[in-house]
Design an enzyme around this catalytic site. Structure first.
Site, PDB file in Angstrom:
ATOM      1  N   GLU A  76       0.811  -1.201   0.000  1.00 11.20           N
ATOM      2  CA  GLU A  76       0.000   0.000   0.000  1.00 11.20           C
ATOM      3  C   GLU A  76       0.859   1.272   0.000  1.00 11.20           C
ATOM      4  O   GLU A  76       0.572   2.209  -0.721  1.00 11.20           O
ATOM      5  CB  GLU A  76      -0.909  -0.017   1.238  1.00 11.20           C
ATOM      6  CG  GLU A  76      -1.644   1.285   1.433  1.00 11.20           C
ATOM      7  CD  GLU A  76      -3.095   1.052   1.699  1.00 11.20           C
ATOM      8  OE1 GLU A  76      -3.410  -0.023   2.232  1.00 11.20           O
ATOM      9  OE2 GLU A  76      -3.897   1.934   1.369  1.00 11.20           O
ATOM     10  N   ASP A  77       1.892   1.297   0.815  1.00  7.89           N
ATOM     11  CA  ASP A  77       2.604   2.551   1.063  1.00  7.89           C
ATOM     12  C   ASP A  77       4.009   2.637   0.483  1.00  7.89           C
ATOM     13  O   ASP A  77       4.660   3.661   0.606  1.00  7.89           O
ATOM     14  CB  ASP A  77       2.708   2.801   2.578  1.00  7.89           C
ATOM     15  CG  ASP A  77       1.348   3.030   3.210  1.00  7.89           C
ATOM     16  OD1 ASP A  77       0.405   3.332   2.456  1.00  7.89           O
ATOM     17  OD2 ASP A  77       1.241   2.905   4.437  1.00  7.89           O
TER      18      ASP A  77
END
Ligand code: MN
Length: 718
Positions: A76-77
């Site tokens: 996700e990051d």
């Protein structure tokens, strides 16, 4: 930040022989990937995934879950992809990380919708792998513990969502400590004043309470020692949010919420549980109705304990002690719920007794491993975890919890009684379903209402909520009585006119009440009701009202053709038939009359009037005394289901052509079957909905024109 070595050490306490290399690798990978990221607090970002991994070790989760916990924010990051994770850590870890990533990618328009969407995703995630949900809970708990490090704009939403979604799911999964901690953290953030006031109040009462707890513990401990029951006694505070909710629900003050303190006796085996219970009950007076045996009858989520409340008296004051008695193993399941399973999966073999105890969890896991179709697994999860409830959505995305087996009618009444009272149909996930359809978790339910629709007696056969039942009963009873009385008044008035009597006059003179007394009824209203329901015959009442010698003989031209008293009723005031299965008027199932058909009515004992097609065989068999003239009410908007039987050539394409006749006439087919008895002929049946008989005639004409059609017949069994 916990070091890798400490993390591995705590995994080894419950997985002594497991290969921990994936955890090592994941720890290093997360460190590297998050290296340039900082939280709002200035800490390195990686403290979060490590915090999640620590929580997962407390839940005694398996290696793949802990690795996934460390990696859960990478895709996700950071620049990592699910594919990277799969190559480095294998398909199992990649699958879990992917599940986590998907859970946080939720498109939404408003908060409510996001909530509903979240819930749905949670359920779906459970369907694929319940570990994803447990990792998500650990992620959320760590976020709540460090809420200050999150974006300020997101804090409220996160806390609210935790209270609405994550804490209830933790509860469902039986992970009590996560549930209570989440609740208290969210409560503290969302309602800081109430939280700190309550905390202060509890603090104030803390000294005497601690003293009290110590006292009770000593007494219980001594008693257990005397009885030779090995026991650990725990005195615990209930969580702040739980107390707060209880105070709000009962509008009581803190000192009135008696079970702020609860005790727990943990012993070594089931026999000692019951012995300990016996001891507690002989020391103190049990509170009636508070004993529950979840040992013999475990809750569906596997929870086992004996619960009881006893009265502790000291001088003038009396307090209730809420007590739970359980074994060590039961305690583990109670605290960690479904997560307790992993300990045993990779640990030593279980005794047959424990085997039984955990069979629920085991079965769930086995189903999950064996079933490739997620919808099948969600079925079993729903049965086990959501055993007594279904969660459905309004079209606006609001979640509604209904008891298992609930129908669209239950749903309609839970929205508003007016919605229920006029509920004429329902769509589930966009598809029209019958009103008795059993809702499933995740369904989106839309109710179609019509001012012409009213609650129906038949609905009582399938609704499950008390609210729906009460509302329907109320409506049915009121209308039934009213219609029965109207019918009776009508019949009586016309019958009396023949003898030159007037109903209003008799009524004024109190004759009706007198007649009611003769039938041992409370009064005129009840009498009319009984006549209308067919419980008392008109002739019997006439004997009471009009003495035989006072009867004026009807003139010969009034003589009825077929004799029955009801057939003599004058024409202008025929009873109007308004719709299917009204409370007092129902359409006969044998001949299925629809508006336009010539019809007759029969008073049926206890059921009002049944309407048949005039040519129905049953009409000829019926008692003419009970016959009543009826006619259709033109204002009725009801749709009637009727059937056609069509004999055709046995050739492909005919069914489609016939179906077209219905749609071109604006008719909806609800059921169609085609059977061929021999190579030449096929019998087709169609069920469809019409408003009147003209529509049937039209469609019959149409079908007859098709080449290959031999005969078209309306299905009327009568
Ligand atoms: Mn996270």
């Amino acid at each position: 930040m916990l070091s890798l070595e400490s993390l591995l050490a705590s995994v080894r306490t419950y997985l002594p022989d497991a290969d921990l290399s994936r955890i090592r690798k994941a720890y290093a990978y997360a460190m590297r990937k998050h290296i340039n990221q900082k939280r709002k607090s200035g800490e390195p970002y990686v403290v979060h995934p490590i915090g999640v991994a620590v929580l997962l070790t407390q839940l005694k989760m398996d290696v793949a879950s802990i690795a996934a916990g460390l990696l859960h924010d990478c895709v996700e990051d950071t620049d990592s992809t699910t594919e990277d994770v799969r190559i480095i850590f294998g398909p199992e870890v990649a699958f879990l990380v992917d599940g986590m990533t998907k859970l946080s990618h939720l498109p939404y328009r408003n908060r409510q919708e996001k909530q509903a969407e979240n819930f749905r995703k949670m359920l779906l995630a459970m369907a694929r792998d319940i570990r994803v949900v447990i990792i998500k809970l650990a992620d959320r708990l760590d976020n709540m513990r460090t809420l200050g490090a999150m974006k300020p704009s997101a804090q409220d939403r996160i806390a609210r969502e935790t209270l609405d979604i994550h804490a209830p799911i933790a509860n469902r999964l039986g992970i009590q400590w996560i549930k209570t901690e989440m609740e208290d953290l969210a409560f503290k953030h969302l309602n800081p004043t109430a939280f700190s006031n309550l905390a202060k109040e509890i603090e104030k009462a803390d000294k005497p309470r601690k003293k009290f707890i110590a006292e009770v513990k000593t007494v219980l401990q001594k008693e257990m020692e005397l009885a030779n029951i090995p026991a650990k006694i725990q005195g615990r505070k209930k969580n702040l949010y739980g107390i707060f909710q209880k105070m709000q629900a009962t509008s009581k003050r803190l000192d009135q919420v008696y079970d702020v303190v609860a005790f727990r006796i943990i012993t070594d085996n089931v026999g000692h549980c019951y012995e300990a219970l016996g001891r507690v009950h002989s020391m103190f007076t049990p509170v009636p109705g508070r004993f529950k045996d979840y040992v013999a009858l475990p809750k569906q989520n596997g929870y086992q304990s004996l619960h009881t409340s006893v009265v502790w008296t000291q001088g003038k004051s009396a307090r209730h002690l809420e007590t739970q008695i359980r074994t060590e193993e039961m305690h583990r399941v109670a605290e960690n719920g479904i997560a307790a399973h992993w300990v045993y999966k990779e640990g030593q073999p279980l005794s047959p007794k424990d085997e039984r105890q955990y069979s629920w969890l085991r079965q769930l896991m086995e189903v999950q491993r064996e079933v490739s179709d997620p919808s099948e697994f969600i079925e079993s999860v729903k049965i086990d975890l959501f055993e007594d409830e279904v969660f459905v959505f309004t079209p606006q995305g609001e979640v509604k919890a209904l008891p298992k087996g609930a129908t669209p009618v239950d749903f309609a009444f839970s929205v508003h009684s007016e919605v229920g009272n006029h509920c004429s149909g329902a769509k589930v996930n966009g598809v029209i379903v019958p009103l008795k359809y059993r809702l499933n978790s995740g369904d989106t339910v839309e109710i179609i209402t019509s001012v012409h629709q009213h609650p129906n007696k038949d609905w009582l056969k399938f609704v499950v909520t008390g609210r729906a039942r009460a509302k329907i009963n109320h409506y049915v009873r009121a209308t039934e009585r009213q219609r029965a009385r109207t019918l009776a008044r009508d019949l009586l008035e016309r019958r009396l006119r023949k003898f030159k009597y007037s109903l209003p006059k008799l009524k004024k003179a109190g004759e009706l009440d007198k007649a009611a007394k003769a039938f041992k009824l409370s009064g005129e209203d009840e009498l009319l009701y009984q006549i209308g329901m067919g419980q008392i015959s008109l002739e019997q009442v006439l004997l009471e009202l009009v003495p035989e010698d006072k009867r004026v003989q009807p003139r010969s031209k009034d003589k009825p053709d077929k004799g029955g008293i009801l057939a003599r009723l004058s024409h202008p005031n025929k009873m109007k038939v308004q719709g299917i299965d009204n409370v007092m008027v129902r359409l006969a199932g044998c001949c299925n009359p629809v508006p336009g058909d010539r019809v007759v009515g029969f008073i049926t004992r206890g059921r009002g009037v049944t309407v048949h097609v005039a040519t129905c065989k049953k009409v000829l068999d019926a008692d003419p005394e009970r016959r009543i003239e009826v006619d259709w009410d033109d204002r009725s908007k009801t749709l009637y289901t009727v059937g056609l039987k069509v004999i055709t050539d046995n050739k492909p394409g005919l069914l489609a052509e016939m179906s077209k006749c219905f749609s071109s006439n604006g008719l909806n087919i609800t059921e169609a079957t085609c059977r061929s008895q021999d190579p030449e002929r096929a019998t087709n049946t169609f069920k469809f909905q019409v408003a009147n008989v003209d529509q049937i005639r039209k469609v019959i004409k149409h079908i007859q024109k098709i080449a290959g059609v031999y005969s078209v017949q309306r299905i009327q069994n009568g």
